[in-house]
Design a protein around this motif. Structure first.
Motif, PDB file in Angstrom:
ATOM      1  N   UNK A  29       0.829  -1.196   0.000  1.00  0.00           N
ATOM      2  CA  UNK A  29       0.000   0.000   0.000  1.00  0.00           C
ATOM      3  C   UNK A  29       0.867   1.250   0.000  1.00  0.00           C
ATOM      4  N   UNK A  30       1.937   1.246   0.777  1.00  0.00           N
ATOM      5  CA  UNK A  30       2.825   2.405   0.851  1.00  0.00           C
ATOM      6  C   UNK A  30       3.482   2.673  -0.499  1.00  0.00           C
ATOM      7  N   UNK A  31       3.877   1.612  -1.217  1.00  0.00           N
ATOM      8  CA  UNK A  31       4.484   1.796  -2.535  1.00  0.00           C
ATOM      9  C   UNK A  31       3.501   2.398  -3.518  1.00  0.00           C
ATOM     10  N   UNK A  32       2.256   1.945  -3.477  1.00  0.00           N
ATOM     11  CA  UNK A  32       1.231   2.467  -4.374  1.00  0.00           C
ATOM     12  C   UNK A  32       0.968   3.936  -4.084  1.00  0.00           C
ATOM     13  N   UNK A  33       0.936   4.291  -2.804  1.00  0.00           N
ATOM     14  CA  UNK A  33       0.674   5.670  -2.407  1.00  0.00           C
ATOM     15  C   UNK A  33       1.899   6.565  -2.537  1.00  0.00           C
ATOM     16  N   UNK A  34       3.062   5.988  -2.751  1.00  0.00           N
ATOM     17  CA  UNK A  34       4.276   6.782  -2.881  1.00  0.00           C
ATOM     18  C   UNK A  34       4.870   7.203  -1.554  1.00  0.00           C
ATOM     19  N   UNK A  35       4.522   6.510  -0.495  1.00  0.00           N
ATOM     20  CA  UNK A  35       5.017   6.833   0.838  1.00  0.00           C
ATOM     21  C   UNK A  35       6.327   6.089   1.072  1.00  0.00           C
ATOM     22  N   UNK A  36       7.335   6.819   1.515  1.00  0.00           N
ATOM     23  CA  UNK A  36       8.617   6.201   1.837  1.00  0.00           C
ATOM     24  C   UNK A  36       8.961   6.511   3.287  1.00  0.00           C
ATOM     25  N   UNK A  37       9.771   5.673   3.884  1.00  0.00           N
ATOM     26  CA  UNK A  37      10.201   5.910   5.260  1.00  0.00           C
ATOM     27  C   UNK A  37      11.630   6.436   5.260  1.00  0.00           C
ATOM     28  N   UNK A  38      11.901   7.259   6.235  1.00  0.00           N
ATOM     29  CA  UNK A  38      13.252   7.790   6.367  1.00  0.00           C
ATOM     30  C   UNK A  38      14.160   6.696   6.910  1.00  0.00           C
ATOM     31  N   UNK A  39      15.452   6.924   6.834  1.00  0.00           N
ATOM     32  CA  UNK A  39      16.402   5.933   7.337  1.00  0.00           C
ATOM     33  C   UNK A  39      16.274   5.779   8.846  1.00  0.00           C
ATOM     34  N   UNK A  40      15.959   6.875   9.552  1.00  0.00           N
ATOM     35  CA  UNK A  40      15.773   6.815  11.001  1.00  0.00           C
ATOM     36  C   UNK A  40      14.551   5.964  11.351  1.00  0.00           C
ATOM     37  N   UNK A  41      13.463   6.140  10.600  1.00  0.00           N
ATOM     38  CA  UNK A  41      12.250   5.366  10.848  1.00  0.00           C
ATOM     39  C   UNK A  41      12.473   3.892  10.548  1.00  0.00           C
ATOM     40  N   UNK A  42      13.173   3.596   9.461  1.00  0.00           N
ATOM     41  CA  UNK A  42      13.449   2.206   9.094  1.00  0.00           C
ATOM     42  C   UNK A  42      14.334   1.538  10.139  1.00  0.00           C
ATOM     43  N   UNK A  43      15.316   2.257  10.653  1.00  0.00           N
ATOM     44  CA  UNK A  43      16.203   1.709  11.673  1.00  0.00           C
ATOM     45  C   UNK A  43      15.443   1.463  12.978  1.00  0.00           C
ATOM     46  N   UNK A  44      14.546   2.388  13.336  1.00  0.00           N
ATOM     47  CA  UNK A  44      13.747   2.221  14.547  1.00  0.00           C
ATOM     48  C   UNK A  44      12.842   1.004  14.429  1.00  0.00           C
ATOM     49  N   UNK A  45      12.197   0.841  13.282  1.00  0.00           N
ATOM     50  CA  UNK A  45      11.330  -0.316  13.058  1.00  0.00           C
ATOM     51  C   UNK A  45      12.116  -1.615  13.139  1.00  0.00           C
ATOM     52  N   UNK A  46      13.287  -1.643  12.525  1.00  0.00           N
ATOM     53  CA  UNK A  46      14.120  -2.844  12.553  1.00  0.00           C
ATOM     54  C   UNK A  46      14.577  -3.166  13.968  1.00  0.00           C
ATOM     55  N   UNK A  47      14.956  -2.143  14.723  1.00  0.00           N
ATOM     56  CA  UNK A  47      15.435  -2.344  16.090  1.00  0.00           C
ATOM     57  C   UNK A  47      14.357  -2.990  16.957  1.00  0.00           C
ATOM     58  N   UNK A  48      13.152  -2.424  16.918  1.00  0.00           N
ATOM     59  CA  UNK A  48      12.085  -2.937  17.776  1.00  0.00           C
ATOM     60  C   UNK A  48      11.525  -4.261  17.285  1.00  0.00           C
ATOM     61  N   UNK A  49      11.470  -4.478  15.987  1.00  0.00           N
ATOM     62  CA  UNK A  49      10.967  -5.762  15.497  1.00  0.00           C
ATOM     63  C   UNK A  49      11.981  -6.874  15.748  1.00  0.00           C
ATOM     64  N   UNK A  50      13.285  -6.543  15.736  1.00  0.00           N
ATOM     65  CA  UNK A  50      14.310  -7.540  16.081  1.00  0.00           C
ATOM     66  C   UNK A  50      14.230  -7.950  17.547  1.00  0.00           C
ATOM     67  N   UNK A  51      13.702  -7.067  18.380  1.00  0.00           N
ATOM     68  CA  UNK A  51      13.523  -7.391  19.803  1.00  0.00           C
ATOM     69  C   UNK A  51      12.312  -8.305  20.019  1.00  0.00           C
ATOM     70  N   UNK A  52      11.553  -8.539  18.962  1.00  0.00           N
ATOM     71  CA  UNK A  52      10.414  -9.447  19.061  1.00  0.00           C
ATOM     72  C   UNK A  52       9.082  -8.766  19.307  1.00  0.00           C
ATOM     73  N   UNK A  53       9.047  -7.439  19.226  1.00  0.00           N
ATOM     74  CA  UNK A  53       7.789  -6.732  19.448  1.00  0.00           C
ATOM     75  C   UNK A  53       6.907  -6.853  18.217  1.00  0.00           C
ATOM     76  N   UNK A  54       5.610  -6.998  18.452  1.00  0.00           N
ATOM     77  CA  UNK A  54       4.643  -7.085  17.361  1.00  0.00           C
ATOM     78  C   UNK A  54       3.383  -6.331  17.742  1.00  0.00           C
ATOM     79  N   UNK A  55       2.629  -5.918  16.750  1.00  0.00           N
ATOM     80  CA  UNK A  55       1.311  -5.320  16.969  1.00  0.00           C
ATOM     81  C   UNK A  55       1.345  -4.044  17.778  1.00  0.00           C
ATOM     82  N   UNK A  56       0.463  -3.999  18.781  1.00  0.00           N
ATOM     83  CA  UNK A  56       0.317  -2.799  19.597  1.00  0.00           C
ATOM     84  C   UNK A  56       1.589  -2.461  20.369  1.00  0.00           C
TER      85      UNK A  56
END
Length: 72
Positions: A29-56
């Motif tokens: 959906x983000x690709x279709x809408x043309x929405x991109x994430x910054x490098x800081x946002x991508x790194x934050x998402x990777x950090x927390x998802x690597x810790x095993x966090x999901x959902x809320x």
């Protein structure tokens, strides 16, 4: 193989039950809408998802990392 197209309803309320889109569909959906994430946002998402966090828990951790703390 035929996919099942039946709609599911909640047994207690009778309303339609939906499930979360998931990371893959959200990315599409983000690709279709043309929405991109910054490098800081991508790194934050990777950090927390690597810790095993999901959902809320993942959403609240990411939100907490971008909000400014009072008194600092």
């Amino acid at each position: 193989m035929i996919k099942s197209t039946t709609l599911k309803r909640s047994a207690t309320t009778g309303r339609f039950v939906t499930k979360p889109l998931g990371k893959g569909k959200a990315t599409k959906f983000a690709k279709v809408e043309g929405v991109t994430t910054s490098s800081k946002s991508a790194m934050t998402l990777k950090t927390y998802s690597d810790r095993g966090l999901k959902g809320d828990a993942l959403r609240s951790a990411i939100t907490g990392s971008f909000t400014m703390k009072k008194g600092k």
